[in-house]
Design a protein around this motif. Structure first.
Motif, PDB file in Angstrom:
ATOM      1  N   LYS A 256       0.851  -1.206   0.000  1.00  0.00           N
ATOM      2  CA  LYS A 256       0.000   0.000   0.000  1.00  0.00           C
ATOM      3  C   LYS A 256       0.880   1.247   0.000  1.00  0.00           C
ATOM      4  N   GLN A 257       0.406   2.288  -0.687  1.00  0.00           N
ATOM      5  CA  GLN A 257       1.103   3.553  -0.770  1.00  0.00           C
ATOM      6  C   GLN A 257       0.198   4.671  -0.249  1.00  0.00           C
ATOM      7  N   ALA A 258       0.813   5.635   0.399  1.00  0.00           N
ATOM      8  CA  ALA A 258       0.088   6.826   0.838  1.00  0.00           C
ATOM      9  C   ALA A 258       0.527   8.013  -0.013  1.00  0.00           C
ATOM     10  N   ALA A 259      -0.395   8.906  -0.297  1.00  0.00           N
ATOM     11  CA  ALA A 259      -0.085  10.078  -1.114  1.00  0.00           C
ATOM     12  C   ALA A 259      -0.198  11.381  -0.343  1.00  0.00           C
ATOM     13  N   THR A 260      -0.874  11.344   0.822  1.00  0.00           N
ATOM     14  CA  THR A 260      -1.090  12.548   1.619  1.00  0.00           C
ATOM     15  C   THR A 260      -0.718  12.266   3.072  1.00  0.00           C
ATOM     16  N   LEU A 261      -0.565  13.341   3.835  1.00  0.00           N
ATOM     17  CA  LEU A 261      -0.277  13.180   5.257  1.00  0.00           C
ATOM     18  C   LEU A 261      -1.425  12.480   5.974  1.00  0.00           C
ATOM     19  N   GLN A 262      -2.649  12.717   5.518  1.00  0.00           N
ATOM     20  CA  GLN A 262      -3.795  12.061   6.147  1.00  0.00           C
ATOM     21  C   GLN A 262      -3.721  10.548   5.944  1.00  0.00           C
ATOM     22  N   GLU A 263      -3.346  10.122   4.745  1.00  0.00           N
ATOM     23  CA  GLU A 263      -3.210   8.694   4.466  1.00  0.00           C
ATOM     24  C   GLU A 263      -2.039   8.100   5.257  1.00  0.00           C
ATOM     25  N   VAL A 264      -0.949   8.838   5.342  1.00  0.00           N
ATOM     26  CA  VAL A 264       0.187   8.394   6.155  1.00  0.00           C
ATOM     27  C   VAL A 264      -0.251   8.201   7.597  1.00  0.00           C
ATOM     28  N   SER A 265      -0.970   9.179   8.133  1.00  0.00           N
ATOM     29  CA  SER A 265      -1.409   9.121   9.524  1.00  0.00           C
ATOM     30  C   SER A 265      -2.276   7.908   9.782  1.00  0.00           C
ATOM     31  N   ALA A 266      -3.153   7.584   8.836  1.00  0.00           N
ATOM     32  CA  ALA A 266      -4.046   6.436   9.021  1.00  0.00           C
ATOM     33  C   ALA A 266      -3.274   5.125   9.004  1.00  0.00           C
ATOM     34  N   LEU A 267      -2.363   4.962   8.041  1.00  0.00           N
ATOM     35  CA  LEU A 267      -1.617   3.713   7.913  1.00  0.00           C
ATOM     36  C   LEU A 267      -0.630   3.526   9.068  1.00  0.00           C
ATOM     37  N   VAL A 268       0.115   4.579   9.363  1.00  0.00           N
ATOM     38  CA  VAL A 268       1.116   4.495  10.432  1.00  0.00           C
ATOM     39  C   VAL A 268       0.434   4.415  11.793  1.00  0.00           C
ATOM     40  N   GLY A 269      -0.599   5.227  11.990  1.00  0.00           N
ATOM     41  CA  GLY A 269      -1.286   5.247  13.279  1.00  0.00           C
ATOM     42  C   GLY A 269      -1.879   3.908  13.647  1.00  0.00           C
ATOM     43  N   ALA A 270      -2.419   3.196  12.654  1.00  0.00           N
ATOM     44  CA  ALA A 270      -3.016   1.895  12.926  1.00  0.00           C
ATOM     45  C   ALA A 270      -1.989   0.916  13.484  1.00  0.00           C
ATOM     46  N   LEU A 271      -0.742   1.003  13.012  1.00  0.00           N
ATOM     47  CA  LEU A 271       0.295   0.102  13.504  1.00  0.00           C
ATOM     48  C   LEU A 271       0.908   0.600  14.814  1.00  0.00           C
ATOM     49  N   ARG A 272       1.112   1.896  14.925  1.00  0.00           N
ATOM     50  CA  ARG A 272       1.692   2.410  16.169  1.00  0.00           C
ATOM     51  C   ARG A 272       0.732   2.235  17.346  1.00  0.00           C
ATOM     52  N   ASP A 273      -0.557   2.215  17.061  1.00  0.00           N
ATOM     53  CA  ASP A 273      -1.539   1.973  18.119  1.00  0.00           C
ATOM     54  C   ASP A 273      -1.587   0.497  18.521  1.00  0.00           C
ATOM     55  N   GLU A 274      -1.046  -0.368  17.674  1.00  0.00           N
ATOM     56  CA  GLU A 274      -1.015  -1.808  17.947  1.00  0.00           C
ATOM     57  C   GLU A 274       0.431  -2.296  17.842  1.00  0.00           C
ATOM     58  N   PRO A 275       1.263  -1.962  18.834  1.00  0.00           N
ATOM     59  CA  PRO A 275       2.687  -2.290  18.717  1.00  0.00           C
ATOM     60  C   PRO A 275       2.964  -3.780  18.564  1.00  0.00           C
TER      61      PRO A 275
END
Length: 239
Positions: free
Chosen positions: A69-88
């Protein structure tokens, strides 16, 4: 140089990494994981994998998001990264899945593996070290230093190298200080933190031009020096 996609799994998620190595070399070689930035596995992480392959590593640029999966915006980055950082636990499991896929390759000396990461990927490399993964060393380039699961005493087996920009808002002074305290409290045997003066977030990526994130800007000097510092450590621990 041999390059190809490498699919591997973590639970129900298919992960599509990118493998690079010198197919003319003989015998088993050290393995190197490359963990991508928040935008996903793309050209930059693949190029770093090829550079490591040129130095004799079997390099796997890992996919942390699934199906590349690729992100193109900061909002997409936040969603993808946040989902994993919230579930270490999930983040660490995906990192370990990449390590297992790399170590299983016939060209790889499984006892001589290292990991590097950029931005979000830097935090992934650090999470693997905190989790006690069988790595000789990890290097985080402008990575996030905070964690929900700090290292515990005796858990970290890898040598740890943090390469950060002194002006990086994603690694502010309080988090740098907290990371140092974490390393001391966990009695990590070998750790270093190098701060590059005037460098911002993303200093190692030539594509960082402030267009996606204003505080992410390439710094050729910090890029060159951090890459050399990484090789200095890796050459030492893999000798």
């Amino acid at each position: 140089m041999h390059t190809r996609d490498l699919d591997y799994r973590c639970g129900d998620t298919n992960l599509r990494g990118y493998l690079a190595f010198n197919n003319d070399a003989r015998g088993k070689r050290p393995g190197a994981l490359v963990f991508h930035e928040g935008l996903g596995l793309g050209d930059f992480a693949m190029e770093r994998a090829r550079r490591l392959a040129e130095r004799g590593y079997v390099a796997l640029a890992a996919d942390m998001f699934g199906e590349r999966k690729q992100a193109a915006t900061l909002q997409e980055v936040s969603a993808l990264v946040g989902a994993l950082r919230d579930e270490p636990a999930t983040l660490r499991a995906r990192g370990r899945a990449a390590l297992a896929a790399l170590a299983a390759l016939p060209e790889v000396d499984a006892g001589r593996c290292v990991a590097i990461g950029y931005c979000f990927g830097g935090s992934v490399a650090l999470e693997l070290a905190r989790d006690g993964a069988e790595l000789k060393a990890v290097a985080s380039f402008h990575g996030v230093l905070s964690t929900k699961l700090p290292a515990t005493e005796g858990a970290v087996k890898a040598s740890v190298l943090v390469l950060t920009g002194a002006e990086d808002p994603l690694a502010p002074p309080d988090q740098v200080a907290a990371f140092k305290d974490e390393m001391r409290a966990a009695k990590v045997a070998d750790w270093q933190l190098v701060s590059y003066g005037n460098a911002l977030h993303g200093f190692a990526n030539p594509a960082a031009d402030g267009s996606i994130m204003r505080a992410a800007l390439y710094d050729a000097q910090a890029d060159r020096r951090s890459w050399a510092a990484m090789h200095g450590l890796f050459d030492e621990v893999l000798a």
